[in-house]
Every structure is written in structure tokens, then in C-alpha cells.
Design an enzyme around this catalytic site. Sequence first.
Site, short mmCIF file in Angstrom:
data_model
loop_
_atom_site.label_atom_id
_atom_site.label_comp_id
_atom_site.label_asym_id
_atom_site.label_seq_id
_atom_site.Cartn_x
_atom_site.Cartn_y
_atom_site.Cartn_z
CE LYS A 192 9.63 -12.60 -23.66
NZ LYS A 192 11.25 -12.78 -23.53
N GLY A 244 14.35 -3.55 -20.38
CA GLY A 244 14.88 -4.09 -21.25
C GLY A 244 15.65 -2.89 -22.16
N GLY A 249 11.55 -0.76 -25.47
CA GLY A 249 10.71 0.05 -24.85
C GLY A 249 9.89 0.86 -25.63
CD GLU A 266 12.78 0.79 -13.87
OE1 GLU A 266 13.69 1.51 -14.22
OE2 GLU A 266 11.96 1.10 -13.06
CB CYS A 300 20.28 -1.00 -17.08
SG CYS A 300 19.97 -1.24 -15.25
CD GLU A 397 22.38 0.16 -22.53
OE1 GLU A 397 21.66 -0.39 -23.26
OE2 GLU A 397 22.22 0.01 -21.27
P1 NAD Z 1 15.83 -6.28 -24.90
O1 NAD Z 1 15.10 -5.14 -25.09
O2 NAD Z 1 16.38 -6.88 -26.26
O3 NAD Z 1 14.80 -7.72 -24.50
C1 NAD Z 1 14.37 -7.49 -23.23
C2 NAD Z 1 13.14 -8.27 -23.14
O4 NAD Z 1 12.04 -8.23 -24.23
C3 NAD Z 1 13.47 -9.67 -23.50
O5 NAD Z 1 12.77 -10.56 -22.41
C4 NAD Z 1 13.07 -10.10 -24.94
O6 NAD Z 1 12.57 -11.30 -25.22
C5 NAD Z 1 11.72 -8.96 -24.75
N1 NAD Z 1 11.54 -8.36 -26.11
C6 NAD Z 1 12.26 -8.22 -27.19
N2 NAD Z 1 11.44 -7.93 -28.21
C7 NAD Z 1 10.28 -7.56 -27.81
C8 NAD Z 1 9.26 -6.82 -28.48
N3 NAD Z 1 9.17 -6.47 -29.69
N4 NAD Z 1 8.05 -6.89 -27.70
C9 NAD Z 1 8.00 -7.48 -26.27
N5 NAD Z 1 9.05 -8.16 -25.91
C10 NAD Z 1 10.19 -8.11 -26.41
O7 NAD Z 1 16.96 -6.03 -24.05
P2 NAD Z 1 17.97 -7.01 -23.58
O8 NAD Z 1 19.20 -7.15 -24.65
O9 NAD Z 1 17.44 -8.55 -22.95
O10 NAD Z 1 18.62 -6.45 -22.25
C11 NAD Z 1 19.44 -5.34 -22.30
C12 NAD Z 1 18.98 -3.97 -21.92
O11 NAD Z 1 18.02 -4.05 -20.77
C13 NAD Z 1 19.74 -2.97 -21.90
O12 NAD Z 1 19.52 -1.86 -22.75
C14 NAD Z 1 19.69 -2.45 -20.35
O13 NAD Z 1 20.25 -1.35 -20.37
C15 NAD Z 1 18.37 -2.76 -20.21
N6 NAD Z 1 18.32 -3.15 -18.45
C16 NAD Z 1 17.66 -1.92 -17.91
C17 NAD Z 1 17.44 -1.99 -16.43
C18 NAD Z 1 16.87 -1.18 -15.73
O14 NAD Z 1 16.29 -1.29 -14.55
N7 NAD Z 1 16.53 0.26 -16.25
C19 NAD Z 1 17.81 -3.12 -15.82
C20 NAD Z 1 18.26 -4.17 -16.67
C21 NAD Z 1 18.57 -4.16 -17.93
#
Ligand code: NAD
Length: 790
Positions: A192, A244, A249, A266, A300, A397
Amino acid sequence: MNILDRYHAMDYGPAPEARNEADAWLAARDFGKALFIDGAWKAASGGKTFETSEPSSGKLLAKISDASAADIDAAVAAATKALPKWSASSGYQRAKVLYAIGRAMQRHQRLFAVLETIDNGKPIRESRDIDVPLAIRHFIHHAGWAQALDKDFPGHKGVGVVGQIIPWNFPLLMLAWKIAPALAAGCTVVLKPAEFTPLTAILFAEICERAGVPKGVVNIVQGGPEAGAAIVNHPGIQKIAFTGSSEVGKIIRKATAGSGKKLSLELGGKSAFIVFEDADLDSAVEGLVDGIWFNQGQVCCAGSRLLVQEGIAEALIAKVKTRMSRLRVGSPLDKNTDIGPLIDITQLDRVKGLVAEGAKQGAVCWQPDAALPSSGYYHLPTLATGVSPANILAQEEVFGPVLATMTFRNTEEAIELANNTRYGLAASVWSENVNLALHVAPQLKAGVVWVNGTNMFDAACGFGGYRESGFGREGGREGMFEYLAAKLPLGPVIKAATVSAQPVEQADGLAIDRTAKLFIGGKQVRPDGNYSLAVATAKGKLAGEVGLGSRKDIRDAVSAARGAKAWPEATAYNRSQVLYYLAENLSGRTDEFAARLVQLTGVTAKAAREEVEQSIERLFLYAGLADKFEGRVHQPPARAVTLALHEPVGVVGIVAPDASPLLGLISLIAPALAMGNTVVAVPSERYPLLATDLYQVIEYSDVPAGAINIVTGRSAELAGVLAKHDDVDGLWVFADAETCARAEAESIGNLKRVWSGNGRSLDWASDEAAGDAFLRRAIEVKNVWVPYGD
Ligand code: NAD
């Protein structure tokens, strides 16, 4: 105007990338049927859609099918149906498919880049030169892993159906990081994308159709948190791979607790960018541009905390400001643009809010004098100085183009400041003295360290975090393990301990009454509560008493383990010698330990002797492996070497089972110690005397104080205390299913790495209950990038 004036006044003319192909693609597609399930395009079963719009203008791009729980069911069913054939296909067959995907992506490289920029707002230079080529490299690199599977990962096979959830900041690249290793391992996937950036995943699904990916092997569903949660909670999925925010997480860690699903996370970061006074400042400034303004800081591993040595702070800040004034903020499709819009108005508001709060907390926030485009979610690059370590801009962050600056006096202070964060994703170290840089790199709590560089990635080099930046690695050999499972030799189901009547009648042959204490910080200490636990012989008589450890005792033990620097800092050869010495001293007391086993467990004398001898053999094994389970050197396409170092996880809590009480305990403690971890062990609740008898063996074996700590007592209760303790980095639990599930759920405070037997013990006597599978859990892989050349 003379020629010099002209030269200085010279500005770039606009250089827009053509978008007609992408617009034509957008116009031709039916986004009401955007779910790619079982090789076909489907509308959402509930008919719901969500909107995706262009961050540079706010204009609607498409209305996309929003997957319902029923659609997730259908996708998981398709992946399940496709699994047997795909996982049984040869490595060569899978390699051909991965290669075909990579090649097909190459043919549509420009369309991918333009679509990504339109949907995400990232400058076209970045999507064209970084995101898309790296995504392609990932598929082509992993074609090789598919074929190398049998040789390089003996005894392993694909974990099964995988649920993958990705963020919006690198939509295609994150998709590649997820799908390529999964397919190479023989898994089928339900992925997704983030709701802000669905487009390139749709184009990717079209590529899968053309590249001969069998139906159901790759399923791409669209939607937001609800669809994500339906994937996370789906019983038909064997592994969840999530990228995310740390917040989500943690929700996922909790939701999957006790399910037996494999999990990699991640997450976010607050990475340090450390500039020593002997650094090449101009290079460091260019590094910073990449480190914090790449993708508008929505990265990230963004180097969002600049730590600069006091003597050069003024000079560096002046250079940074000059450079910031030249950053071009504008249309992301313009090839000259450095900084495009943020992803969405919500993100823009969040960044503005954090900057305002940081200023309120004392930071001085500076922005270049530049005009922003009249529409779109733009934010000027921002430099915050005078930031105290507790300032929100130093701790949170931001995920935007905001750099927080702090100064340090010496190397120790730089390391301390860099590690003063709950995250641990990446760090950059700038110094012309490579000795200094390589002295600092291992001391940084971060999964990736770039020396004189930043944001270098490659499919062959693992990427992932320490601490609350998550666990698991993506890329390379360690990334492949995330999609593979090895069969461990299962032992009996562990039942929850019931508090039975305490034995009172003294067993025969026990002359002097002894109450064993706890072993903390190299000393035998009384339990804080001054309670004890009676231990029964196999015949139900009193064999002795042990201390009833409590929350306070675990706290003391964790603090002793954390303070025991001599062990993680010892050379591997040193550790190996101590483990050999432990084995030697245990062997001197074989008869005594065998007798204890007979007395407590009722096994035959022969079986008891065998268990002691196997325990000694296992100590020998890990003594030998202590200096052999080493890292690797990668040679990525960049002019750099990447040192994949094996580092200890840190403080590891171990809850050992009743089965084979001596061998089980040693099989868990020894690999943790071999890799330089310090240990807080809760031995078998039923047979703790085998652990307390070890105190003297430990005391005579040159084990530094605090490297091994043993707290006897109620396993379930103490496992809970360890799980919740934020200074425990790893937790290995072999206890009843409920205790295991609780330990996973309660580990979310600091996202410690939990390895649980899920209510099963192992067959500790089996050869498979030892070796690399255990050592891998005892380490973090840190990738240190060292560029070379002038
Ligand atoms: P987010 O956690 O809000 O969303 C990430 C994904 O999770 C999206 O697809 C979202 O629809 C889904 N999601 C949201 N709530 C959920 C739930 N309760 N259960 C399952 N899925 C859910 O993050 P974001 O705002 O999309 O992305 C930014 C974050 O991602 C930042 O914190 C960034 O540091 C991190 N990130 C980490 C890496 C890495 O490799 N460590 C790489 C890129 C981004």
C-alpha cells in the site's frame, strides 16, 4: 554594466521539464479502478475514492480507489494463491522477472520521474537522477539475490505473503526497497503506497503486467491508515514491512504482538551532521544542502541537526547562509529548482508550527530573503541557531527544510550531542582526518554513518535504524534476511507458570541451608524486596531458595549492564578468551551441575551430564565465533567503500525457558555476550538454582562486572519489566505465549528488538539451536560509507 556586473546579475532562465507524457498518462487512466489485485485493475468494493493533488499548485490530479477491508482480503487471497508457484519457482526464473521489471522501468524512466515530481513535489533533478535510477538498481541488484538464495542463505526460505506499507516522501524508491527483496526471496506481496502519492505505484503495476510478473505475486492496493491497518491485522499475512513515522511504527508493533508475524520497521530520524574543525568547509556546506534540503527535508535520514565545532561555527554558519541565499525555491518541474513544495498543506502547517515553537523556546530562525511561488505548499529553507539540546527543533523530526544548529567543544561532546536523541537512523561526520572520522563512527548510535558525505544509498548496502528509528535493514544481504525464515528446531509449548504450594521439607543430602542471591554488577546481592522463592526438587522437596527479583532489581541490573563498558569495548579476541574460560571453569564442575540437574528436573544422570557437556560445547562454539561473525565491505557504484560493521545491540534482556534449564540459558546468553552485548538474564523460574550455581563460575572467569546480570524470580512479571524498560535495547523471551505477546506489545516505549519464541521453547540440544541465527539477533549492522578519491 560591465562584464563582471553582468556575470553577477546573470540568472538562470526557466528550464521546465516537459510534462505532456505524464499528463497524457493521467488523462488516459481510469483511477476509479486503481487497485491492482490478482493481475487485474479493480474499483474499490465500497466504491470509495480519495483525492491526490499536486503540491506545487494544490490542483486535483486524480480520484483514486480507496481499498476497503474486503479489497485487502481479496489482495491477500490473490497473494496466497500465487505463493506456492512463485516460491517454488527457480531462482533463475525469479531473477528474470526482477531483471525484466528493472529493464521495463528503465524504458519508462522519464515518465516515472515526471509523475513522481508532479505527485510528490520533489525537484525533477532529484526524481530523475536519484529516486528512479536507485529504484531500478534495486530490482536489478535483487535479481542476483534471487539466484544466490540457495547458496547464500542455506536453510532459509521466503517468509510467505508480505504486507508492505510505505510513506509519501520517496514513493517509488520505497516501493522498490520493499518489493525487490520480497520477490527475490520468493514472497508474494500486498503493498500500500501512501495516500498522498499513489501514482508511480500505479505505473509500476502496469510495468509488472508487462514484465511478466505472474498474477497475484504483486498486488498494489491504495488507501490511507484504514487500509494500512487492514493489512497489518490480516491473519493471512506472514510479514509486515513498514516505512513511515515512529508513531505509526509503534501502533504496528503493538498490533502485531503475539501474532507471530515477522516485522521490520523503517521509521523517522533526527540525524546528526557533525562538522569538525579540520573539515573542508565548502564540501561540508554542499553536503548540508544534500543533507537537509534534499526533498525539502522530507527525508527520514535528513541531517537535520548540524553539530559544529566551536572554533569554526561562525565561519561555517556564514557560508551556510550564503549558500542558502542561492538555493532556488520554485516549480519542482524546473530543472534548476533546488527546493520544491512540501507534500501537503498539513505538512506545511506542521513545519511552520514547529519553527514557531522552536523560536519560542529560544532558537533564532533565519531564512534567506526570497519570494515564494504564489500557490503551492512552499516553505523557505530555514536555519535555526542558538538551539538548546532540549529545544523542540533539536528533538522532534520536523520533516521539512529546517536545520537546527548546535556547537560542541571536543570529540566526546560531539558524540554525546549526536546520541542525545531517541532516534538512530543516520549521521554524517566531516573531518579531513579519516582516523578521527572512523573513531567517531562506531560510537554513534545510528544505522548508517556517512564520512564526508551524506544521503548515499545503494541496493547492496543495508539501510535502517537503531533505537526508535526502527529495526530491520533494507538492501543488501541483511535486507534479504528480512524476507526469509529459517526453521528453528521447535521445543515444547511453554505453559504459563502457576504459583504452586511452596515446598518446605528439606531434600536429603542438603547440609547447609543456602539462599541464593541475585547477581548484579558482578556481585551477589539480596533482592530489594527481601523475599525469596522456594525451589523444589523433582520430588517436590525443598532444594533451596533464591531471591525473588522485582522491578527495582531489574532496574539495578539494567543500570549495571549499561554501565559495563569494558565488555562492549573489549576486543572480540578478549571476549572470546573470557567465553573459553567460562567453558573451562564450567567443565571443572561438570559433576556438580549434572547432580543439580538430576535433583531438580529428575532427568537421568546420563542426560544431565550430556546437558552440561553440551552447555560447555556451546560456550566453546560462541567463544570461537566471537571473532569470526564479522561484517563485510561493500563496493557500491559510487566511489566509496561501505563498511558493514557488526555492532552489539546493547543491553539485552533474556528470559530463559524451563526446558533444558542450563543449556537453554547458556544458548541464549553466550551468543549475546560473544557479540559484545551486556545481559540481564531471568533464568528458568522453575529451576533457577542452575543459574545461581553459575555465579561462582562467572566470578572466576574474568567476566567484567555488569556484563552478565542474573535476576531470579517470576518470569512473566520480570519479562514485563524488561519489556517496558527504555534502557533495554533487545529482549529475547522464551516463555508462555501470553508473556511473549505482552513483551512484544510493551516494548514500544523505545522499540527494543524483541525476539520471542511465541510460546514455544526450542530443542536446545539440536545443532540448529546455535550459530548464525542467534548471532544475527545479537547485532546491529551499521553501514559506514567512506568515499575515496580527490
Ligand atoms: P505515516 O507513518 O503517517 O504513514 C506511512 C504509511 O503508513 C502511509 O502509507 C499511511 O497510509 C500508513 N498508515 C498510517 N497510519 C497507519 C496505521 N495505523 N496502520 C497502518 N498503516 C498506517 O508516515 P508519513 O507521514 O507517510 O511518512 C513520513 C515518515 O516516514 C517520517 O517519519 C519519515 O522519517 C519516515 N520514513 C522513514 C524511512 C526509513 O527508511 N527509515 C524512509 C522514508 C520515510
